[in-house]
Design a protein around this motif. Structure first.
Motif, PDB file in Angstrom:
ATOM      1  N   TYR A  50       7.317  -3.075 -14.063  1.00  0.00           N
ATOM      2  CA  TYR A  50       7.876  -2.642 -12.789  1.00  0.00           C
ATOM      3  C   TYR A  50       9.226  -3.284 -12.456  1.00  0.00           C
ATOM      4  O   TYR A  50       9.835  -2.940 -11.453  1.00  0.00           O
ATOM      5  CB  TYR A  50       6.886  -2.960 -11.649  1.00  0.00           C
ATOM      6  N   HIS A 105       8.470  -1.312  -5.872  1.00  0.00           N
ATOM      7  CA  HIS A 105       7.164  -1.954  -6.005  1.00  0.00           C
ATOM      8  C   HIS A 105       7.006  -3.183  -5.103  1.00  0.00           C
ATOM      9  O   HIS A 105       5.913  -3.508  -4.680  1.00  0.00           O
ATOM     10  CB  HIS A 105       6.923  -2.364  -7.457  1.00  0.00           C
ATOM     11  N   VAL A 128      -2.696  -2.878  -4.758  1.00  0.00           N
ATOM     12  CA  VAL A 128      -1.321  -2.975  -5.267  1.00  0.00           C
ATOM     13  C   VAL A 128      -1.341  -3.802  -6.549  1.00  0.00           C
ATOM     14  O   VAL A 128      -2.014  -4.830  -6.626  1.00  0.00           O
ATOM     15  CB  VAL A 128      -0.394  -3.629  -4.218  1.00  0.00           C
ATOM     16  N   THR A 129      -0.614  -3.334  -7.561  1.00  0.00           N
ATOM     17  CA  THR A 129      -0.611  -4.022  -8.850  1.00  0.00           C
ATOM     18  C   THR A 129       0.781  -4.534  -9.197  1.00  0.00           C
ATOM     19  O   THR A 129       1.774  -3.834  -8.985  1.00  0.00           O
ATOM     20  CB  THR A 129      -1.090  -3.059  -9.951  1.00  0.00           C
ATOM     21  N   ILE A 146      -2.428  -2.317   4.617  1.00  0.00           N
ATOM     22  CA  ILE A 146      -1.180  -1.643   4.983  1.00  0.00           C
ATOM     23  C   ILE A 146      -1.448  -0.691   6.146  1.00  0.00           C
ATOM     24  O   ILE A 146      -2.419   0.073   6.143  1.00  0.00           O
ATOM     25  CB  ILE A 146      -0.599  -0.881   3.767  1.00  0.00           C
ATOM     26  N   VAL A 173      -4.987  -1.286   0.521  1.00  0.00           N
ATOM     27  CA  VAL A 173      -4.445  -0.529  -0.611  1.00  0.00           C
ATOM     28  C   VAL A 173      -4.376  -1.454  -1.823  1.00  0.00           C
ATOM     29  O   VAL A 173      -3.978  -2.621  -1.697  1.00  0.00           O
ATOM     30  CB  VAL A 173      -3.040   0.029  -0.282  1.00  0.00           C
ATOM     31  N   GLN A 220       9.225  -3.654  -2.482  1.00  0.00           N
ATOM     32  CA  GLN A 220       9.944  -3.343  -1.237  1.00  0.00           C
ATOM     33  C   GLN A 220      11.275  -4.069  -1.115  1.00  0.00           C
ATOM     34  O   GLN A 220      11.665  -4.475  -0.020  1.00  0.00           O
ATOM     35  CB  GLN A 220       9.057  -3.694  -0.010  1.00  0.00           C
ATOM     36  N   SER A 237      -3.752  -7.393  -9.721  1.00  0.00           N
ATOM     37  CA  SER A 237      -3.990  -6.382  -8.689  1.00  0.00           C
ATOM     38  C   SER A 237      -4.552  -7.060  -7.447  1.00  0.00           C
ATOM     39  O   SER A 237      -5.335  -7.991  -7.545  1.00  0.00           O
ATOM     40  CB  SER A 237      -4.976  -5.339  -9.195  1.00  0.00           C
TER      41      SER A 237
END
Lengths: 186, 186
Positions: A68, B139, A62-63, A49, A60, B141, A44
């Motif tokens: 994913y 996730h 993000v993980t 952003i 933010v 982009q 993470s």
């Protein structure tokens, strides 16, 4: 002379069996560590952003997770299957001290071969996505992400390498079988 | 009785050889068409791109080519190697009518196995990138591109499928060899 020949044959059989045990155990170990590395892979990061034009960027969280990316999911599932298979076949080999039945040996060599294909396929799929993560691709505007998620990428690369080694161990097993090394001393 | 047995054995040998010829030729054909599909895969499109804030977007000619993705380059090179190998081994098989030497047969089965790994690996690498092209990944982009380069993606998918079929044909060859099918009638 007959007794001597029998002894040599027995020693060869034992050597072949040790080699098979070693390769099968290596395949199990490599894939097991690979599965653990994939399963625990998570990173993470706080990334700034810009949400609104006139406001400063917001951090933010993000993980990065293996779930994913479909290629990483495929890699996980395939390596898990290969790992379980290696464990079961290792157990069968140890339980089957007498040399084993011909039918069983045939099934095992076919499954070995299928696992070779599965491991090479899944680690290459994950590897291709990994390369993209490291380099990005300007032609399709896919930006590299490993500069941000460095630890995640390194762990994924290690998992890919390990499952490739697992596939290699099984490939050697099939090669020895195909060469008839189980019967003929080299 | 001996003559009868000899006849049966000869027929079995011929059947095994026909099967090998068929599988090897299939592998050659599948990989050849795959290489051609990859090599000829190219699509250009005019895409509106906004270069300056206060001006209307400008149409820019964007081209999709296999050379722009390292996974597709790997797929091309690996399939080309497998195709050349299939052609050479087919030639060796036809030239070696008498049954062939043991050493040569060993080399061929090992190379068959290596090609199986290579084909499954390279088509999966290209396939993983193809899936990304179709679906994208929010996730990181990476946006999907196959909605724009549809024809390119379809042709790449066909090439991936064909080289997988080529790998499957060689996998069957190795399986028969490992099962000792070259000696034992089934």
């Amino acid at each position: 002379m007959d007794g001597m020949e029998g002894k040599v044959e027995m020693m060869n059989k034992r050597r072949v069996k040790s080699r098979e045990l070693f390769l099968r155990f290596s395949a199990f170990l490599f894939t097991l560590v690979s599965v653990i590395l994939i399963g625990l892979n998570k990173q993470s990061k706080l990334i700034p952003i810009k949400l609104l034009a006139n406001f400063p960027p917001v951090d933010v969280l993000v993980t990065a997770k293996w779930k994913y990316q479909s290629a990483f999911v495929y890699h996980m599932v395939a390596t898990l299957i290969a790992c379980s298979y290696a464990a079961v076949s290792l157990f069968v080999l140890i339980a089957n001290k007498g040399g084993g039945k011909r039918g069983l040996a045939s099934i095992i060599v076919i499954l070995d071969l299928v696992m070779v294909a599965l491991l090479f396929s899944s680690s290459s799929a994950a590897g291709a996505i990994g390369v993209l993560g490291y380099t990005g691709n300007s032609h399709v505007q896919w930006h590299k992400v490993c500069n941000v998620f460095g630890k995640f990428c390194e762990q994924a690369a290690a998992a890919v390498g390990l499952s490739l080694f697992g596939g290699l161990a099984l490939l050697l097993l099939v090669a020895f079988q195909a060469l008839g090394a189980h019967n003929i001393p080299n």
